[in-house]
Scaffold this motif. Structure first.
Motif, PDB file in Angstrom:
ATOM      1  N   GLY A 151       0.800  -1.221   0.000  1.00 31.11           N
ATOM      2  CA  GLY A 151       0.000   0.000   0.000  1.00 31.11           C
ATOM      3  C   GLY A 151       0.832   1.270   0.000  1.00 31.11           C
ATOM      4  N   TRP A 152       2.032   1.192  -0.579  1.00 31.51           N
ATOM      5  CA  TRP A 152       2.887   2.373  -0.664  1.00 31.51           C
ATOM      6  C   TRP A 152       2.186   3.449  -1.498  1.00 31.51           C
ATOM      7  CZ3 TRP A 152       7.454   2.558   2.032  1.00 31.51           C
ATOM      8  CH2 TRP A 152       8.245   3.694   1.857  1.00 31.51           C
ATOM      9  N   LEU A 153       2.341   4.687  -1.149  1.00 29.20           N
ATOM     10  CA  LEU A 153       1.696   5.866  -1.730  1.00 29.20           C
ATOM     11  C   LEU A 153       0.264   6.047  -1.237  1.00 29.20           C
ATOM     12  CD1 LEU A 153       2.796   5.694  -5.506  1.00 29.20           C
ATOM     13  CD2 LEU A 153       3.990   6.780  -3.600  1.00 29.20           C
ATOM     14  N   ALA A 154      -0.200   5.141  -0.371  1.00 33.64           N
ATOM     15  CA  ALA A 154      -1.574   5.237   0.121  1.00 33.64           C
ATOM     16  C   ALA A 154      -1.698   6.150   1.329  1.00 33.64           C
ATOM     17  CB  ALA A 154      -2.108   3.844   0.469  1.00 33.64           C
ATOM     18  N   THR A 155      -0.589   6.579   1.902  1.00 31.44           N
ATOM     19  CA  THR A 155      -0.620   7.465   3.065  1.00 31.44           C
ATOM     20  C   THR A 155       0.174   8.738   2.749  1.00 31.44           C
ATOM     21  OG1 THR A 155       1.411   6.581   4.088  1.00 31.44           O
ATOM     22  CG2 THR A 155      -0.674   5.445   4.575  1.00 31.44           C
ATOM     23  N   PRO A 156      -0.084   9.834   3.459  1.00 28.63           N
ATOM     24  CA  PRO A 156       0.677  11.070   3.226  1.00 28.63           C
ATOM     25  C   PRO A 156       2.186  10.886   3.416  1.00 28.63           C
ATOM     26  CG  PRO A 156      -1.285  11.553   4.516  1.00 28.63           C
ATOM     27  CD  PRO A 156      -1.202  10.059   4.407  1.00 28.63           C
ATOM     28  N   ALA A 157       2.593  10.091   4.417  1.00 22.34           N
ATOM     29  CA  ALA A 157       4.021   9.900   4.693  1.00 22.34           C
ATOM     30  C   ALA A 157       4.708   9.148   3.558  1.00 22.34           C
ATOM     31  CB  ALA A 157       4.204   9.150   6.004  1.00 22.34           C
ATOM     32  N   THR A 158       4.111   8.033   3.118  1.00 22.96           N
ATOM     33  CA  THR A 158       4.739   7.256   2.045  1.00 22.96           C
ATOM     34  C   THR A 158       4.655   8.005   0.721  1.00 22.96           C
ATOM     35  OG1 THR A 158       2.646   6.056   1.730  1.00 22.96           O
ATOM     36  CG2 THR A 158       4.314   5.027   3.129  1.00 22.96           C
ATOM     37  N   GLY A 159       3.590   8.788   0.527  1.00 21.43           N
ATOM     38  CA  GLY A 159       3.493   9.618  -0.675  1.00 21.43           C
ATOM     39  C   GLY A 159       4.603  10.660  -0.718  1.00 21.43           C
ATOM     40  N   PHE A 160       4.875  11.254   0.442  1.00 25.85           N
ATOM     41  CA  PHE A 160       5.945  12.255   0.539  1.00 25.85           C
ATOM     42  C   PHE A 160       7.294  11.641   0.188  1.00 25.85           C
ATOM     43  CE2 PHE A 160       9.364  14.062   3.120  1.00 25.85           C
ATOM     44  CZ  PHE A 160       9.319  15.400   2.740  1.00 25.85           C
ATOM     45  N   TRP A 161       7.615  10.520   0.832  1.00 28.65           N
ATOM     46  CA  TRP A 161       8.912   9.904   0.590  1.00 28.65           C
ATOM     47  C   TRP A 161       9.004   9.293  -0.804  1.00 28.65           C
ATOM     48  CZ3 TRP A 161      12.860  11.387   3.117  1.00 28.65           C
ATOM     49  CH2 TRP A 161      12.725  11.833   4.432  1.00 28.65           C
ATOM     50  N   GLY A 162       7.873   8.878  -1.346  1.00 27.31           N
ATOM     51  CA  GLY A 162       7.873   8.401  -2.724  1.00 27.31           C
ATOM     52  C   GLY A 162       8.268   9.506  -3.691  1.00 27.31           C
ATOM     53  N   MET A 163       7.726  10.716  -3.482  1.00 22.90           N
ATOM     54  CA  MET A 163       8.094  11.873  -4.306  1.00 22.90           C
ATOM     55  C   MET A 163       9.571  12.200  -4.147  1.00 22.90           C
ATOM     56  SD  MET A 163       5.705  13.375  -6.193  1.00 22.90           S
ATOM     57  CE  MET A 163       6.382  15.037  -6.271  1.00 22.90           C
ATOM     58  N   VAL A 164      10.055  12.180  -2.907  1.00 23.99           N
ATOM     59  CA  VAL A 164      11.461  12.515  -2.635  1.00 23.99           C
ATOM     60  C   VAL A 164      12.396  11.535  -3.342  1.00 23.99           C
ATOM     61  CG1 VAL A 164      13.237  12.594  -0.839  1.00 23.99           C
ATOM     62  CG2 VAL A 164      11.014  13.669  -0.444  1.00 23.99           C
ATOM     63  N   ILE A 165      12.121  10.240  -3.204  1.00 25.15           N
ATOM     64  CA  ILE A 165      12.972   9.211  -3.810  1.00 25.15           C
ATOM     65  C   ILE A 165      12.995   9.359  -5.328  1.00 25.15           C
ATOM     66  CG2 ILE A 165      13.186   6.724  -4.222  1.00 25.15           C
ATOM     67  CD1 ILE A 165      12.008   6.351  -1.367  1.00 25.15           C
ATOM     68  N   MET A 166      11.823   9.535  -5.920  1.00 20.92           N
ATOM     69  CA  MET A 166      11.737   9.620  -7.377  1.00 20.92           C
ATOM     70  C   MET A 166      12.496  10.830  -7.921  1.00 20.92           C
ATOM     71  SD  MET A 166       8.364  10.153  -9.775  1.00 20.92           S
ATOM     72  CE  MET A 166       8.095  11.765  -9.035  1.00 20.92           C
ATOM     73  N   VAL A 167      12.283  12.000  -7.338  1.00 24.36           N
ATOM     74  CA  VAL A 167      12.912  13.223  -7.844  1.00 24.36           C
ATOM     75  C   VAL A 167      14.416  13.211  -7.586  1.00 24.36           C
ATOM     76  CG1 VAL A 167      12.967  15.743  -7.622  1.00 24.36           C
ATOM     77  CG2 VAL A 167      10.780  14.544  -7.629  1.00 24.36           C
TER      78      VAL A 167
END
Length: 296
Positions: A151-167
């Motif tokens: 369920g990654w990207l399903a919460t504000p915290a994982t969404g935030f870190w997902g954006m950070v990792i990708m960029v």
């Protein structure tokens, strides 16, 4: 006198030719940047849906946006994201630059590999990492028995870190190239002298290389600041601002206000405030970075 007149005429003619070459660029910049920017300032003081005639309403849009919780939330998310990502990109970029500037076989190939993510378009990159985070992480979580990866990207915290990792993954290679250019400009005689004095590799980096590449930090910080604050397509492709607009960045909020809510005037006001914040932060960063260069 005749020779002076001839030289003067040649100088005038050369100036006319130079103006002729510059003119197309001036016209293009005026049409694409200056006129839309001035028009945007005007429309930020109007009520306009992009179709009907605009109505001048003064500062009403600016008062509204400072009471717009969604905009303020997106602004705060953008600031947090930018601070973390800027630090991470520059740390990774400098680390990669230090690795590939060492003399070993395959260094040139590694430079190419590290730079390649920057060549991928933002939308495509977002969809690739969306698949990695949702499908890939879930599969790994099932194998190793770690439910947190599901369920990654399903919460504000994982969404935030997902954006950070990708960029960070996308831009670190680009910033690496800037650091490489400055590291290669460090005088070898200084490093040899430090070695003769018994300096370790870390001491040579801190006391020799680091002061010499300070201009690279000024450039890299400015560029990453511009990248991170203005991100839109990666945000759209990876999370679309979800869940519940908790990962919506300012650029996406402005676009949604303009085209989903059909409130161009309010969107322009948000854009003007965003421009002023970005300009202020950028000028401050460049000023202090250049000041450090002078002190060194």
């Amino acid at each position: 006198m005749a020779k002076e007149k001839t030289k003067r005429n040649k100088s005038i003619n050369s100036q006319k030719w130079s103006y002729g070459f510059i003119l197309p660029a001036v016209i293009a910049v005026t049409a694409i940047v200056v006129i839309p920017f001035v028009a945007g300032i005007y429309y930020s003081f109007t009520k306009w849906d992009g179709i009907s005639t605009s109505t001048f309403i003064g500062l009403a849009n600016f008062k509204q946006l400072f009471n717009d919780q969604e905009f303020l939330t997106s602004l705060w998310f953008t600031i947090k994201f930018s601070v973390v990502t800027i630090l991470l990109i520059n740390f990774i970029g400098l680390s990669l630059a230090l690795i590939v500037t060492q003399k070993f076989r395959g260094a040139a190939l590694l430079r190419t590999i590290f730079f390649m993510p920057n060549l991928i378009g933002g939308l495509i990159l977002g969809f690739i990492w969306q698949f990695v985070f949702i499908k890939g992480f879930s599969a790994i979580g099932e194998i190793i028995g770690l439910e947190q990866l599901s369920g990654w990207l399903a919460t504000p915290a994982t969404g935030f870190w997902g954006m950070v990792i990708m960029v960070a993954w996308q831009y670190a290679g680009y910033i690496m190239v800037i650091y490489i250019a400055f590291l290669q400009g460090v005088d070898d005689s200084l490093l040899e002298a430090a070695s003769l004095d018994g300096a370790t590799e870390w001491q040579k980096f801190v006391h020799v290389k680091f002061p010499m590449i300070r201009p690279a930090f000024t450039i890299s910080l400015f560029m990453t600041l511009s990248f991170c604050f203005k991100i839109y397509d990666q945000n759209l492709a990876l999370t679309s601002g979800g869940p519940f607009k908790s990962t919506q960045m300012v650029a996406m909020n402005i676009v949604n206000t303009a085209f989903s809510q059909r409130d161009m005037g309010l969107a322009q006001a948000k854009g003007m405030v965003f421009f002023l914040i970005l300009a202020l932060v950028s000028i401050t960063q460049v000023y202090f970075s250049r000041k450090k260069e002078v002190e060194v």
